[in-house]
Write a protein that holds these residues in place. Structure first.
Motif, PDB file in Angstrom:
ATOM      1  N   CYS A 117       3.898  -9.446  -6.112  1.00 27.39           N
ATOM      2  CA  CYS A 117       4.024  -7.995  -6.249  1.00 27.39           C
ATOM      3  C   CYS A 117       4.604  -7.462  -4.948  1.00 27.39           C
ATOM      4  O   CYS A 117       3.916  -7.437  -3.928  1.00 27.39           O
ATOM      5  CB  CYS A 117       2.661  -7.352  -6.479  1.00 27.39           C
ATOM      6  N   LEU A 118       5.846  -7.068  -4.977  1.00 26.63           N
ATOM      7  CA  LEU A 118       6.507  -6.554  -3.779  1.00 26.63           C
ATOM      8  C   LEU A 118       6.362  -5.029  -3.745  1.00 26.63           C
ATOM      9  O   LEU A 118       6.751  -4.356  -4.698  1.00 26.63           O
ATOM     10  CB  LEU A 118       7.994  -6.943  -3.780  1.00 26.63           C
ATOM     11  N   SER A 119       5.792  -4.537  -2.647  1.00 26.30           N
ATOM     12  CA  SER A 119       5.599  -3.088  -2.555  1.00 26.30           C
ATOM     13  C   SER A 119       5.835  -2.599  -1.139  1.00 26.30           C
ATOM     14  O   SER A 119       6.012  -3.405  -0.213  1.00 26.30           O
ATOM     15  CB  SER A 119       4.182  -2.717  -3.013  1.00 26.30           C
ATOM     16  N   GLY A 120       5.849  -1.296  -0.989  1.00 30.77           N
ATOM     17  CA  GLY A 120       6.066  -0.704   0.330  1.00 30.77           C
ATOM     18  C   GLY A 120       7.530  -0.407   0.570  1.00 30.77           C
ATOM     19  O   GLY A 120       8.261  -0.041  -0.354  1.00 30.77           O
ATOM     20  N   VAL A 160       3.104  -6.558   0.953  1.00 37.11           N
ATOM     21  CA  VAL A 160       3.299  -5.158   1.324  1.00 37.11           C
ATOM     22  C   VAL A 160       4.162  -5.107   2.583  1.00 37.11           C
ATOM     23  O   VAL A 160       3.816  -5.695   3.610  1.00 37.11           O
ATOM     24  CB  VAL A 160       1.940  -4.457   1.575  1.00 37.11           C
ATOM     25  N   LEU A 177       2.592   4.154   1.855  1.00 39.62           N
ATOM     26  CA  LEU A 177       3.888   3.867   2.488  1.00 39.62           C
ATOM     27  C   LEU A 177       5.028   4.598   1.795  1.00 39.62           C
ATOM     28  O   LEU A 177       6.067   4.844   2.382  1.00 39.62           O
ATOM     29  CB  LEU A 177       4.160   2.357   2.473  1.00 39.62           C
ATOM     30  N   GLY A 226      -3.554  -0.205  -9.082  1.00 37.98           N
ATOM     31  CA  GLY A 226      -2.763  -1.319  -9.624  1.00 37.98           C
ATOM     32  C   GLY A 226      -1.358  -0.908 -10.034  1.00 37.98           C
ATOM     33  O   GLY A 226      -0.836  -1.375 -11.041  1.00 37.98           O
ATOM     34  N   CYS A 256       1.057  -0.710  -7.422  1.00 37.37           N
ATOM     35  CA  CYS A 256       1.597  -0.839  -6.065  1.00 37.37           C
ATOM     36  C   CYS A 256       3.118  -0.942  -6.015  1.00 37.37           C
ATOM     37  O   CYS A 256       3.748  -0.385  -5.129  1.00 37.37           O
ATOM     38  CB  CYS A 256       0.975  -2.057  -5.403  1.00 37.37           C
ATOM     39  N   SER A 257       3.693  -1.689  -6.945  1.00 35.63           N
ATOM     40  CA  SER A 257       5.141  -1.890  -6.923  1.00 35.63           C
ATOM     41  C   SER A 257       5.885  -0.684  -7.461  1.00 35.63           C
ATOM     42  O   SER A 257       7.112  -0.648  -7.423  1.00 35.63           O
ATOM     43  CB  SER A 257       5.515  -3.134  -7.740  1.00 35.63           C
ATOM     44  N   SER A 281      -0.052   0.683  -0.376  1.00 36.16           N
ATOM     45  CA  SER A 281       1.295   0.612  -0.959  1.00 36.16           C
ATOM     46  C   SER A 281       1.800   1.995  -1.344  1.00 36.16           C
ATOM     47  O   SER A 281       2.973   2.318  -1.145  1.00 36.16           O
ATOM     48  CB  SER A 281       1.304  -0.310  -2.180  1.00 36.16           C
ATOM     49  N   PRO A 305      11.330  -2.727  -4.820  1.00 33.30           N
ATOM     50  CA  PRO A 305       9.965  -3.209  -5.030  1.00 33.30           C
ATOM     51  C   PRO A 305       9.809  -3.602  -6.498  1.00 33.30           C
ATOM     52  O   PRO A 305      10.596  -3.161  -7.339  1.00 33.30           O
ATOM     53  CB  PRO A 305       9.102  -1.991  -4.687  1.00 33.30           C
ATOM     54  N   GLY A 306       8.825  -4.423  -6.793  1.00 29.28           N
ATOM     55  CA  GLY A 306       8.629  -4.829  -8.184  1.00 29.28           C
ATOM     56  C   GLY A 306       7.786  -6.082  -8.254  1.00 29.28           C
ATOM     57  O   GLY A 306       7.450  -6.672  -7.221  1.00 29.28           O
ATOM     58  N   VAL A 307       7.445  -6.491  -9.471  1.00 29.91           N
ATOM     59  CA  VAL A 307       6.733  -7.750  -9.665  1.00 29.91           C
ATOM     60  C   VAL A 307       7.753  -8.791 -10.100  1.00 29.91           C
ATOM     61  O   VAL A 307       8.489  -8.571 -11.071  1.00 29.91           O
ATOM     62  CB  VAL A 307       5.612  -7.611 -10.717  1.00 29.91           C
ATOM     63  N   GLY A 366      -2.242  -3.605  -3.221  1.00 30.48           N
ATOM     64  CA  GLY A 366      -1.000  -4.369  -3.116  1.00 30.48           C
ATOM     65  C   GLY A 366      -0.763  -5.258  -4.325  1.00 30.48           C
ATOM     66  O   GLY A 366       0.287  -5.892  -4.423  1.00 30.48           O
ATOM     67  N   THR A 367      -1.736  -5.310  -5.234  1.00 32.12           N
ATOM     68  CA  THR A 367      -1.667  -6.266  -6.341  1.00 32.12           C
ATOM     69  C   THR A 367      -1.600  -5.566  -7.698  1.00 32.12           C
ATOM     70  O   THR A 367      -2.467  -4.757  -8.024  1.00 32.12           O
ATOM     71  CB  THR A 367      -2.909  -7.183  -6.321  1.00 32.12           C
ATOM     72  N   CYS A 368      -0.566  -5.872  -8.481  1.00 32.15           N
ATOM     73  CA  CYS A 368      -0.396  -5.211  -9.777  1.00 32.15           C
ATOM     74  C   CYS A 368       0.252  -6.162 -10.765  1.00 32.15           C
ATOM     75  O   CYS A 368       1.152  -5.794 -11.492  1.00 32.15           O
ATOM     76  CB  CYS A 368       0.435  -3.950  -9.603  1.00 32.15           C
TER      77      CYS A 368
END
Lengths: 437, 173
Positions: free
Chosen positions: A248-251, A324, B97, B133, B135-136, B94, A256-258, A94-96
């Motif tokens: 970090c927005l994902s899912g 996430v 999904l 890394g 995920c986004s 991530s 999604p994005g940082v 979940g972290t990037c």
């Protein structure tokens, strides 16, 4: 190339130089680079640490420990050399975010190391990157070489009497090495198993010397604190949670994005406005707020500010900033199983509750998801997870147990729907593990 | 793989050998160079072979067993050859999904190999990996060290086709 995503609510502080060519040292200098290191040099150790405390910066790796306080634990006198160690082993699912820092602003990491080294009077720093980030190792190595050439590193840095060497180190694939004591073991050329504490690294760390270990985002934030002033920095966030952070927005999100947002930014707003909400008209089912190890939140629990204290009060953790988002189509048993597969794979095997616990949890969750589980399995999962908590050298055992407990507690009905004879009520058929060759 | 002639006494290219000579001097203890050395050696040789283990152990001054103990811990290090292009598909949360499992299944079908398999021509190998890394920007995969993000089965086909073409043109990694 990984890039930052922006939204009108974003506050570009750590990301101030992103996308501006600051990997080039001349460009970095043009954008106020290495001015903070000079300021810190004039201030001296005590004043640097005082500034860090004023900033109320808290560790961006996940635990949220106040950075200034961490630095103040390093003894002034030490028979052994002191070290600064940057943790860029970013691996929490979940972290990037650290990736973006190394890619766009490598000198901010070096400048952060200089300031930290000045604060604790260390003569050597290490920047540890995960092995998968090969292109970033090249970027960092070039930045370090350029910093040496300009006199920011090496002998008599910035025209002072102080020497500072920095080495860029690569890992080779191990989540566990992101844990501070395992990180030191890895840097000493060993298997990344954790050390028992106390003594804490600030007293006995790398090569037995006092060591401060900070997450890459934490270290990269330091020069910005000195650039805008600690009090100004603190004001950007909430009480005891200074500044901004890279989320970090994902899912299941439209965008999604940082994003760099102020600490304490509302989670609901982060999902629906910054991230654009859930795609395809689906409903929100759950949110993992700070990387895979943080307990899941339900839709009715997300009207909270994203800082360490508020997320803690809501029963979870701000963690590493990995948000996430799960829509209504997700099978929570499958999600819990995928999370556990990861921790089982990454457990270093040193502590029995973690080694055995993650393995049994994976087996139980697999049985639930693939069919054949009985009533008692659900309570057993919870019992096992609860008995891992706090019983290991490092937090990996907790990281596996905490989300599992929350999944069972908050989605018990869904677990029950998976019991024998019922099978996964959702789409995906169970996928047997492919045979190894 | 390097085409430069090897120096006597080393299995590595002169560039890598020189890099290793310097690497062991950077740290308070030589052994700190172990993990990077193994990874860089693998990049050149293709995997951590017995010869790699022997030379790295000698360079650092530890036993081969010490080296093997470390090798077995790190998931990027492998003791048998992979394909020229090692396709690593992330299926962690991530990516999952957003279709990571579908990308993995697609690769299995397309390449005709299971997880951890190597194609008979040695061009591709496939591995399901933990979070890389990205995920986004999921679902994501790495081919050797290059990131490929926001994948769909169609774009994955293109990625594989591009590497296949590169291999046919005798291209490097």
């Amino acid at each position: 190339m990984a890039t930052l995503t922006t939204h009108p609510d974003c506050v570009p502080l750590v990301s101030y130089r992103f996308g501006k060519g600051a990997t080039n040292i001349d460009k970095y200098l043009e954008l106020d680079g290495y001015k903070s290191a000079r300021k810190a040099l004039e201030l001296g150790p005590d004043a640097i640490i005082a500034e860090m405390k004023t900033s109320s910066l808290r560790g961006r790796g996940g635990a949220g420990f106040p950075t200034g306080m961490k630095w103040s634990f390093v003894p002034k006198q030490s028979a052994r050399p002191k070290y600064v160690l940057v943790n860029g082993d970013e691996s929490e699912p979940g972290t990037c975010k650290d990736r973006l820092i190394f890619e766009h602003d490598p000198h901010s990491v070096i400048e952060g190391v200089i300031i930290a080294a000045l604060a604790i009077q260390a003569k050597m720093g290490f920047i540890y990157l995960r092995g998968e980030y090969r292109y970033l190792i090249e970027i960092m190595e070039k930045a370090v070489a350029d910093a040496y050439a300009k006199g920011f590193l090496g002998k008599k840095i910035l025209g002072s009497d102080i020497d500072l060497d920095v080495v860029v180190q690569t890992g080779a694939g191990a989540y566990e090495v992101g844990e501070e004591s395992a990180l030191m073991e890895s840097l000493e050329g060993k298997r990344g198993v954790p050390r028992i504490r106390p003594p804490f690294p600030a007293v006995v760390g790398l090569y037995g010397g006092p060591t401060i270990i900070n997450n890459a985002e934490t270290i990269a934030t330091v020069p910005h604190i000195f650039r805008i002033g600690a009090a100004e920095y603190a004001k950007l966030g909430t009480e005891r949670n200074g500044g901004t952070r890279l989320f970090c927005l994902s899912g299941h999100l439209v965008r999604p994005g940082v994003y760099e947002l102020p600490m304490g930014y509302n989670l609901k707003k982060m999902i629906y406005e910054v991230g654009g909400g859930i795609p395809n008209g689906k409903k929100l089912k759950a949110v993992v707020p700070g990387g895979s190890s943080t307990p899941v939140l339900l839709p009715e629990e997300i009207d909270i500010g994203m800082d360490f204290d508020q997320v803690g009060k809501a029963g979870s953790m701000l963690g590493s900033g990995g948000v996430v988002v799960l829509d209504e189509t997700v099978c929570m048993v499958e999600f819990a199983l995928r999370t556990m597969k990861f921790y089982q794979h990454e457990s270093c095997g040193w502590c029995i509750p973690c080694r055995e616990g993650t393995d049994w949890l994976k087996k139980s969750l697999t049985r639930l998801h693939e069919g054949g589980a009985v009533d008692k399995d659900i309570d057993n999962i919870r019992y096992l997870a609860e008995n891992m908590l706090g019983r290991t050298f490092c937090p990996l055992g907790d990281a596996a147990a905490m989300p599992t407990i929350a999944f069972v507690k908050k989605f018990r009905k869904e677990f029950e729907d998976h019991l024998e004879g019922r099978g996964c009520p959702y789409h995906r058929a169970a996928q047997p593990e492919p045979a190894l060759v | 793989m390097s085409t430069q002639p090897a120096q006597p006494g080393t299995i590595f290219s002169p560039t890598l050998a020189a890099r290793f000579d310097r690497l062991v001097t950077l740290y308070p203890v030589k052994r700190s160079a172990l993990v990077p050395m193994l990874l860089y050696a693998q990049d050149e040789i293709g995997y951590v072979s017995d010869a790699v283990i022997a030379e790295v152990a000698a360079r650092i001054g530890i036993t081969e067993l010490d080296v093997r103990n470390v090798v077995s811990y790190y998931s990027l290090l492998r003791t048998k050859p992979a394909g020229k292009y090692h396709v690593q598909v992330c299926t962690n949360i991530s990516c999952m999904l957003r279709g990571g499992n579908e990308i993995l299944d697609h690769c299995k079908k397309k390449l005709g190999i299971p997880n951890k398999g190597v194609t008979p021509d040695g061009v591709f190998s496939l591995e399901e990996v933990e979070c890389i890394g990205a995920c986004s920007w999921g679902p994501a995969a790495q081919v050797n060290y290059a990131f490929h993000e926001n994948l769909t089965p169609e774009s994955m086909d293109q990625v594989l086709a591009d590497y296949r073409a590169k291999a046919q043109n005798g291209g490097g990694k």
